[in-house]
Design a protein around this motif. Structure first.
Motif, PDB file in Angstrom:
ATOM      1  N   ILE A   1     -21.470  -0.166  18.545  1.00 42.72           N
ATOM      2  CA  ILE A   1     -20.293  -0.123  18.845  1.00 42.72           C
ATOM      3  C   ILE A   1     -19.648  -1.577  18.821  1.00 42.72           C
ATOM      4  CG2 ILE A   1     -18.860   0.475  20.942  1.00 42.72           C
ATOM      5  CD1 ILE A   1     -20.189   2.710  21.321  1.00 42.72           C
ATOM      6  N   CYS A   2     -20.481  -2.614  19.474  1.00 40.94           N
ATOM      7  CA  CYS A   2     -19.634  -3.948  19.354  1.00 40.94           C
ATOM      8  C   CYS A   2     -19.554  -4.329  18.071  1.00 40.94           C
ATOM      9  CB  CYS A   2     -20.815  -4.707  20.179  1.00 40.94           C
ATOM     10  SG  CYS A   2     -22.550  -4.923  19.614  1.00 40.94           S
ATOM     11  N   GLU A   3     -20.444  -3.943  17.057  1.00 40.03           N
ATOM     12  CA  GLU A   3     -20.237  -4.358  15.596  1.00 40.03           C
ATOM     13  C   GLU A   3     -18.996  -3.800  15.204  1.00 40.03           C
ATOM     14  OE1 GLU A   3     -23.117  -4.670  11.738  1.00 40.03           O
ATOM     15  OE2 GLU A   3     -23.099  -2.762  13.080  1.00 40.03           O
ATOM     16  N   ARG A   4     -18.809  -2.673  15.426  1.00 38.16           N
ATOM     17  CA  ARG A   4     -17.465  -2.038  15.197  1.00 38.16           C
ATOM     18  C   ARG A   4     -16.194  -2.818  15.407  1.00 38.16           C
ATOM     19  NH1 ARG A   4     -19.286   3.725  15.988  1.00 38.16           N
ATOM     20  NH2 ARG A   4     -18.163   3.430  17.550  1.00 38.16           N
TER      21      ARG A   4
ATOM     22  N   GLN B   1     -15.649  -9.512  13.232  1.00 32.60           N
ATOM     23  CA  GLN B   1     -16.602  -9.167  12.366  1.00 32.60           C
ATOM     24  C   GLN B   1     -17.871 -10.014  12.380  1.00 32.60           C
ATOM     25  OE1 GLN B   1     -14.850  -7.870   9.081  1.00 32.60           O
ATOM     26  NE2 GLN B   1     -13.578  -6.131   9.950  1.00 32.60           N
ATOM     27  N   CYS B   2     -18.324 -10.772  13.538  1.00 31.27           N
ATOM     28  CA  CYS B   2     -19.253 -11.445  13.368  1.00 31.27           C
ATOM     29  C   CYS B   2     -20.395 -11.093  13.793  1.00 31.27           C
ATOM     30  CB  CYS B   2     -18.900 -12.954  14.081  1.00 31.27           C
ATOM     31  SG  CYS B   2     -18.814 -12.411  15.900  1.00 31.27           S
TER      32      CYS B   2
ATOM     33  N   CYS C   1     -17.575 -16.398  15.662  1.00 29.70           N
ATOM     34  CA  CYS C   1     -17.260 -15.855  16.896  1.00 29.70           C
ATOM     35  C   CYS C   1     -16.126 -16.568  17.623  1.00 29.70           C
ATOM     36  CB  CYS C   1     -18.325 -15.836  17.826  1.00 29.70           C
ATOM     37  SG  CYS C   1     -18.154 -15.307  19.563  1.00 29.70           S
ATOM     38  N   MET C   2     -15.149 -15.827  18.031  1.00 29.89           N
ATOM     39  CA  MET C   2     -14.089 -16.451  18.654  1.00 29.89           C
ATOM     40  C   MET C   2     -14.092 -16.488  20.541  1.00 29.89           C
ATOM     41  SD  MET C   2     -10.719 -14.669  17.379  1.00 29.89           S
ATOM     42  CE  MET C   2     -10.499 -12.931  18.057  1.00 29.89           C
ATOM     43  N   SER C   3     -15.079 -15.942  20.965  1.00 35.00           N
ATOM     44  CA  SER C   3     -15.157 -15.963  22.268  1.00 35.00           C
ATOM     45  C   SER C   3     -14.138 -14.856  23.046  1.00 35.00           C
ATOM     46  CB  SER C   3     -15.171 -17.187  23.082  1.00 35.00           C
ATOM     47  OG  SER C   3     -15.931 -18.358  22.198  1.00 35.00           O
TER      48      SER C   3
END
Lengths: 230, 187, 382
Positions: free
Chosen positions: A91-94, A99-100, A131-133
């Protein structure tokens, strides 16, 4: 003021006041900002920072409770891969906006900390340069498996592979999470316990309901059988 | 009925239509400038937002009752179109919004520029020209605004494909992007 | 301040051959507030023609949002107007909340107002600092402003985890509650802010250099301002009393007593815009005092799932951002992703009148006028 330049002199009086005052009152000093936080929250030396086995020496603690920089995967106390919380639901990937995250699910199940066989991520890579935190991965995870770390010294001289943080480097223990974000970790643990209790209660209620329904059916069948024999 | 409502607009100009689903007035492109001038004179002095929406050709299933009285599902193709949407407010009377739409086809899209009426449409209509490809008749300075002048194509259209990127270098992120583009990751 | 056109024949007769100087005040420029370019034609020092060019920071945020769920594009709204991430988030949350039926709890509404007004303080104080910096006061007012801004950014970091890209607002409320002690620290800051403003005004507002360089420069008449869609402090400096916090009264702004400063008169110049921002900061402090005094306990987010499918509809939600009216136009089509997502950028629309204000003035005035319009390129280009 009526004299020419009066406004400029007034302004210079302010600057002079700030300049001299900065020797006596720290809050007039422009660049030294840390003093504004209370003394107890600042780490006094490098030795005070919490260290995890094998991490870089200069890990920093967070001075603010929710301060976030890069995600980390959580595991409960024990061996990292045996107690990993992530079940590779992806789910986190989606949901990750840039999209990191890159996940590959394992092909067979393994027992997790609760003893239930679950899938686990064979690969779980996050690209540091992308990744943009934003913390969206933390929000959408249904298993509280990924949370934000505040470690920001992630630079490496390797331009291509070095910026991809792999699963084993991302895994940190829940105790470490308590050390760096005590309030947030305590709230998350509480929520997990409450959710588990609610799920158990629901399961129990459903089991009791089905038991009651089965008993009612059995009683009805008996009554019918009795009628037949009469 | 107050002057500042869509009903008075529809009464004055019967050729404008009211779209209930969107809550907007559809303006005929030929008459758009006259209607806009009338609106400005009635008190709609502030045009807040001008934008474009692209609709591809789509098949729409509808349930209708035919002559025999039965309901049946009918498929019809709705032609592709580009809408130019205007949101109008009145600063003098502090009411809002009146939504206008100009409809035009996707090939050779043309619309009437309302910049001579409301100056705020100036840069925004240039953006609609740049990103959607809609030609505005009467725009004082129509040229690309966000893309560079020699750019070809209109990025915000739904069927826009990116040109070949000869500068691309492989990075670890490339696999993730490819997985998303292949459709394996469904959001 | 439009002077007569220069008389070239006269100049050539006297033996002086002059021609227009074309300068590109290019994207890399310390005074242009970001990657913004102005192609300027100068006759000596007078601006004869000016053409703004932008698009250097265009990231096509609108098309990206068509491929992501509503929640996932919230972090991208932080990066639109990167100084005011909280108000950008609120505008998007407001627009999306119109599509779904959700009740925002009281405490969340109060915290939203507190965050938005703190953001307004951050923005105005930064802008005044940069504006005076453009005049040539090499950094002192800017650093005083940044000293205060740092304190507010500390508060933002304690509440949301990040100083600038807060990603704090959610549909139906906020992401998490503020930690304990935060409200006390915020009250302390709000109590000390008027003293800072007094000192700042004493530093700047009677300074003869500022007065002579900003008064009469960049005149904007009321009719042109309204017709060109100018909003925010720039509009109020031209004499129009239009503030969305009073007109639309979104959120719970109708519960607070505050005044809206605007000039009386028909035109506004750079000095007016500068003073309006100083006055607005005082009004923000008033709102903050009232909000911090009245904030109740309670939930922080309403009942809404993270990934939702609104029914097909379209809406336009707008707020009074520190720079002007920030609006989001959303078209939902029943899936988890918006069909059309449009940001109405105040900075871009405020640039419509840049050329009108700069023509006929000096090149140095063009820099000041650009500074007083208050643009942020992240918003202009999206």
């Amino acid at each position: 003021m009526s004299i020419l330049g009066g406004g400029i002199f007034k302004g210079m009086a302010v600057t002079l006041r700030n300049f001299i005052g900065s020797y006596f009152h720290k809050e007039r000093l422009i660049t030294n900002d840390y003093e504004w936080r209370s003394e107890g929250e600042l780490p006094q030396s490098i030795g005070d920072y919490p260290k995890e086995e094998g991490e870089q020496l200069r890990d920093t603690t967070t001075v603010n409770h929710y301060s976030r920089n890069f995600p980390m995967l959580l595991h409960d106390t024990g061996e990292p891969m045996d107690t990993i919380r992530c079940v590779a639901c992806q789910i986190c990937e989606r949901e990750c906006p840039p999209q990191c995250i890159y996940i590959e699910k394992s092909t067979e199940k393994k027992e997790n900390a609760d003893g239930k066989p679950q899938f686990y991520p064979a690969k779980f890579d996050i690209d540091v340069s992308v990744c943009m935190s934003c913390q969206i991965c933390v929000e959408v995870c249904p298993f509280d498996a990924i949370v934000m770390n505040s470690q920001f010294e992630l630079s490496t001289p390797n331009r291509f592979g070095g910026l991809l943080v792999r699963r084993d480097d991302l895994l940190k223990s829940n105790d470490y999470y308590h050390k760096i974000h005590p309030q947030e970790a305590a709230a998350r643990d509480q929520k997990m316990v409450a959710d588990k209790a609610a799920k158990e209660a629901k399961k129990k209620a459903a089991a009791e309901k089905s038991k009651a329904a089965a008993e009612a059916r059995a009683a009805a069948a008996e009554a019918e059988a009795k009628e037949d024999t009469e | 009925m107050s002057k500042l409502s869509h009903e008075s607009l529809l009464k004055e100009f019967p050729e404008a239509q009211w779209d209930e689903a969107a809550g907007a007035v559809i303006l005929p492109v030929a008459n758009a400038r006259t209607i806009a001038e009338w609106l400005l004179a009635s008190g709609w002095d502030y045009c807040s937002n001008v934008t474009g929406v692209d609709y591809l050709e789509a098949e729409v299933k509808e349930k209708i009752t035919n002559d025999a009285g039965e309901t049946e599902t009918v498929t019809r193709t709705e032609a592709g179109r580009i809408d130019v949407v205007y949101h109008l407010y009145s600063m003098a009377n502090k009411t809002g919004p009146l939504v206008l739409k100009q409809r035009t086809g996707r090939e050779g899209a043309t619309a009437e520029s309302l910049t001579p009426v409301w100056r705020s449409c100036d840069l925004q209509e240039r953006e609609v020209y740049d990103l959607f490809g809609v030609n505005f008749n009467g725009h004082p300075d129509q040229r690309r605004i966000l893309m560079w002048d020699e750019f070809e194509g209109h990025p915000m259209r739904k069927d826009y494909t990116e040109p070949f990127d000869y500068e691309w270098e492989p990075t670890p992120h490339a696999e993730i992007l490819e997985k998303h583009q292949r459709g394996k990751v469904i959001v | 301040m439009i002077t007569a056109a220069p008389n070239y024949e006269l100049l050539q007769q006297e033996g002086l051959e002059t021609s227009l100087l074309e300068i590109s005040m290019g994207p890399h420029h310390p005074s242009t507030h970001g990657v913004f370019r102005m192609d300027v034609k100068l006759d000596g020092e007078t601006v004869v023609e000016l053409r703004p060019v932008f698009g250097y920071l265009h990231r096509n945020h609108e098309k990206l949002a068509e491929n992501m769920t509503y929640l996932s594009s919230m972090p991208f709204t932080d990066r639109l107007d990167y100084f005011n991430s909280m108000t950008n988030n609120w505008a998007y949350a407001l627009a999306a909340e119109k599509l779904i039926e959700v009740e925002v709890p009281e405490r969340a509404e109060y915290l939203r107002v507190i965050m938005a007004e703190l953001t307004r303080l951050v923005n105005h104080v930064t802008l005044v600092g940069f504006f005076i910096n453009d005049l040539g006061a090499l950094g002192t007012p800017l650093m005083y402003a940044f000293r205060e801004r740092e304190k507010i950014l500390d508060l933002f970091e304690q509440a949301s985890g990040a100083r600038m890209m807060c990603n704090y607002f959610r549909f139906g409320g906020l992401r998490n509650d503020v930690p304990e002690g935060w409200l006390g620290r915020a009250r302390e800051l709000v109590d000390r802010f008027p003293a800072f403003l007094d000192e700042y005004e004493q530093l700047l507002c009677e300074n003869e250099i500022i007065l002579s360089r900003t008064q009469g420069v960049g005149n904007l008449s009321r009719e042109l301002a309204v017709n060109a869609g100018i909003t925010g402090p720039m509009l109020r400096a031209s004499g129009v009393n239009y503030d969305l916090r009073k007109v639309d009264a979104y959120g719970i702004y109708d519960r607070f007593k505050f005044r809206v400063p605007y000039t009386d008169g028909d035109t506004g110049d750079c000095y007016d815009r500068f003073m309006i921002r100083m006055l607005e900061m005082r009004e923000s402090v008033e709102i903050l005092k009232q909000a911090l005094a009245d904030i109740p306990e309670g939930d922080i987010i309403g009942k809404v799932s993270k990934v939702f499918k609104p029914k097909p509809a379209e809406t336009y939600g707008r707020i009074e951002g520190p720079k002007g009216e920030l609006g989001f136009y959303l078209i939902a089509d029943g899936t988890t992703k918006p069909y059309r997502y449009r940001v109405r950028p105040p900075s871009l629309i405020n640039l419509t009148v840049l050329r009108d204000m700069c023509l006929g003035g000096k090149i140095a005035d063009a820099v000041i006028i650009l500074g007083s319009i208050d643009i942020v390129l992240g918003e202009v280009d999206r």
